[in-house]
Design a protein around this motif. Structure first.
Motif, mmCIF file in Angstrom:
data_model
loop_
_atom_site.group_PDB
_atom_site.id
_atom_site.type_symbol
_atom_site.label_atom_id
_atom_site.label_comp_id
_atom_site.label_asym_id
_atom_site.label_seq_id
_atom_site.Cartn_x
_atom_site.Cartn_y
_atom_site.Cartn_z
ATOM 1 N N UNK A 84 0.819 -1.216 0.000
ATOM 2 C CA UNK A 84 0.000 0.000 0.000
ATOM 3 C C UNK A 84 0.854 1.268 0.000
ATOM 4 N N UNK A 85 2.118 1.158 -0.395
ATOM 5 C CA UNK A 85 2.970 2.335 -0.412
ATOM 6 C C UNK A 85 2.511 3.341 -1.449
ATOM 7 N N UNK A 86 2.778 4.617 -1.175
ATOM 8 C CA UNK A 86 2.391 5.687 -2.092
ATOM 9 C C UNK A 86 3.557 6.671 -2.223
ATOM 10 N N UNK A 87 3.450 7.538 -3.197
ATOM 11 C CA UNK A 87 4.436 8.589 -3.377
ATOM 12 C C UNK A 87 5.567 8.174 -4.296
ATOM 13 N N UNK A 88 6.553 9.044 -4.372
ATOM 14 C CA UNK A 88 7.713 8.800 -5.219
ATOM 15 C C UNK A 88 8.510 7.602 -4.694
ATOM 16 N N UNK A 89 9.167 6.857 -5.592
ATOM 17 C CA UNK A 89 9.948 5.712 -5.124
ATOM 18 C C UNK A 89 11.222 6.149 -4.408
ATOM 19 N N UNK A 90 11.705 5.277 -3.528
ATOM 20 C CA UNK A 90 13.007 5.493 -2.914
ATOM 21 C C UNK A 90 14.079 5.526 -3.998
ATOM 22 N N UNK A 91 15.184 6.227 -3.752
ATOM 23 C CA UNK A 91 16.311 6.127 -4.686
ATOM 24 C C UNK A 91 16.703 4.669 -4.902
ATOM 25 N N UNK A 134 7.614 2.607 -3.220
ATOM 26 C CA UNK A 134 7.134 3.936 -2.832
ATOM 27 C C UNK A 134 7.623 4.317 -1.432
ATOM 28 N N UNK A 135 7.906 5.600 -1.234
ATOM 29 C CA UNK A 135 8.537 6.048 0.000
ATOM 30 C C UNK A 135 7.569 6.158 1.179
ATOM 31 N N UNK A 136 6.314 6.410 0.922
ATOM 32 C CA UNK A 136 5.390 6.702 2.012
ATOM 33 C C UNK A 136 4.484 5.508 2.308
ATOM 34 N N UNK A 137 4.140 5.346 3.602
ATOM 35 C CA UNK A 137 3.188 4.299 3.963
ATOM 36 C C UNK A 137 3.617 3.385 5.091
ATOM 37 N N UNK A 138 4.824 3.600 5.647
ATOM 38 C CA UNK A 138 5.280 2.734 6.739
ATOM 39 C C UNK A 138 5.149 3.428 8.081
ATOM 40 N N UNK A 139 4.672 2.678 9.084
ATOM 41 C CA UNK A 139 4.616 3.180 10.458
ATOM 42 C C UNK A 139 5.882 2.839 11.236
#
Length: 510
Positions: A84-91, A134-139
């Motif tokens: 369920x990650x969102x946003x730009x990918x990690x480098x 994706x970079x966003x979505x981890x707690x």
């Protein structure tokens, strides 16, 4: 070829694998541990024991028993539903580090995963196939579930990857390299995603870049000292030994070495009795940031070799224990600490920039302008630096003090460590730009003073910097200069380059 054992991975070895694409292998005795652990899982399934994540659902569903015929579907559903990650990918270097660190953790033999799955990890690394995550979505507790699920999608032939500088479907990359996906068996999906390898991978990259920045800060600050005719006495060894911090002593020693032979530095009472803190306290401030780096390195190297999934299998399956090693608090704290340490390197650099451009604080041309009044020179470069350090102050707010409950309050305290690591990365990029601005201004000041009076080391740095950014003879679009010098700092081992550019007599090699 670097051997992975699950226990001996250092930052230096990881750097060779992540940045230099060094190939990896696994010793036979490590595979034996992996296979024993896998045998324990298969016994649990065949005996229909109730064990979390093997014969039950996950999180709040831990009380739901799963039939043996459904364990493969359970693992597949887990990976797909948690991606369920969102946003730009990690480098790409971060996703490569994720593969490496998750593989290293699973090789410890506590996770019950098959050799076949881990061999695919090795092939992905050796073929330089890197998941798009994706970079966003981890707690940052229950591990980095969302980003690691995107990594795991690649193992089952789904999701996207970076391969040969292109973003493509995983299936296409597998066709090009002859690799095949795996079908996940009991516990394997959970073993892949229940860990801290996203925040730790980002932390690894952060540390490598922050260490380089800290060294560059010492060299650039040394040139600023020359440009402002700073007082070298403040770097005398006796002062720093008297306080006792090893890192402070080392920074002072490095600056003295860099400025050896300089005719531009002064002594106390020669021009002034004392310098401002941004010059006089370089060892104390930079040294404190080096202390932060030492702390972060210690925590990263522990976590890089840690078993962080749940449950863990001990004693060949006679003991299977649920715990909380997936909780990212140690790395969350380390990344928050790193944010502060790097932000301070930028803060004090910006103050040195101000002293270089402000005509009320020096005897240099106002704003280092070739024609003060008609041309603005470096005036707005200082604005840019001020904006970046102000942005850093907001990013440096600790992520680890926040928590939000999840999974119907089963997972009621989380670390937000991945957010901390991402914000640390942003601060590092901002800091590098601030240092680039300081270097531009310091080169101008040194040119005004006379480069022939500089120390050999700073004169070498000046010559290298001038190949990237020419002297300011008239106003131009300085954004291009800042970004060009920033890119050079990112891709240059500055200390090694400066050593290599000097001959045995300490003269510059053209």
């Amino acid at each position: 070829m670097i051997e992975l054992t699950g226990s001996l991975l250092s930052i230096e070895l990881a750097k060779k694998i992540v940045y230099e694409n060094e190939r990896i292998d696994v010793p036979d005795q490590i595979w034996a541990k992996v296979e024993k652990s896998r045998g324990a899982v298969e016994n649990i399934v065949s005996q229909k024991k109730v064990v979390y994540g093997i014969t039950t659902g996950f999180g709040k569903f831990s009380d739901h028993l799963i039939e043996a015929d459904d364990v493969e579907e359970l693992q597949l559903n887990l990976i797909r539903s948690h991606a369920c990650g969102v946003g730009e990918p990690f480098p790409e270097k971060v996703s490569r580090a994720m593969l490496l660190l998750r593989l290293n953790a699973l090789l410890k033999g506590f996770s019950g995963i098959r050799k076949e799955v881990l061999e695919l990890f090795i092939n992905l690394l050796n073929h330089q196939i890197h998941p798009v995550v994706p970079q966003q979505g981890s707690l940052g507790a229950s591990g980095d579930l969302a980003p690691l699920s995107h990594m795991a999608l690649v193992l089952i032939g789904e999701g996207e990857v970076f391969f040969k500088a292109k973003r493509m479907d995983t299936g296409e990359a597998f066709q090009l390299t002859g690799l095949s996906p795996v079908t996940l068996k009991a516990k394997e999906g959970l073993a892949l995603i229940n860990g801290t390898q996203t925040m730790t991978a980002m932390g690894l990259v952060n540390y490598i870049e922050a260490e380089a920045i800290a060294i560059q800060a010492d060299y650039i600050a040394s040139m600023t000292l020359e440009g402002l005719r700073g007082i070298i006495d403040a770097f005398d060894e006796d002062i720093h030994v008297a306080r006792g911090y090893r890192e402070q002593i080392q920074v002072a020693e490095r600056v003295r070495s860099i400025l050896k032979g300089s005719f531009l530095v002064t002594h106390q009472g020669e021009l002034r009795v004392q310098d401002a803190y941004s010059l006089r306290c370089i060892p104390q401030v930079h040294g404190a940031s080096w202390q932060v780096l030492d702390y972060v390195k210690d925590k990263l190297e522990i976590e890089m070799n840690a078993a962080t999934d749940n449950p863990l299998i001990f004693d060949e399956g006679r003991k299977v224990l649920s715990g909380g090693n997936f909780h990212g608090q140690p790395i969350a704290f380390a990344m928050d600490f790193l944010k502060v340490g790097v932000a301070e390197l930028a803060n004090i650099s910006e103050r040195r920039i101000e002293r270089l451009v402000n005509p009320q604080l020096n005897d240099l041309p106002a704003f280092l302008s070739p024609m003060p009044g008609l041309q603005s020179g470096a005036m707005i470069m200082q604005y840019c630096a001020a904006s970046l350090v102000s942005e850093n102050k907001t990013l440096a707010h600790p992520a680890s003090v926040d928590s939000i409950p999840s999974s119907a309050n089963q997972e009621d305290h989380v670390s937000m460590g991945t957010i901390a690591s991402r914000h640390a990365y942003a601060i590092i990029q901002n800091c590098r730009r601030v240092l680039a601005i300081e270097l531009i201004c310091a080169m101008e000041a040194a040119t005004f003073r006379g480069t022939e009076k500089m120390a050999v080391t700073t004169r070498t740095l000046h010559a290298l910097g001038r190949k990237i950014v020419p002297a300011i003879t008239k106003d131009r679009v300085f954004s291009k200069d800042i970004e060009a010098l920033t890119a050079w700092l990112l891709n240059t081992d500055l200390e090694q380059v400066l050593i290599n550019r000097q001959d045995t007599k300490g003269e510059i090699v053209k």
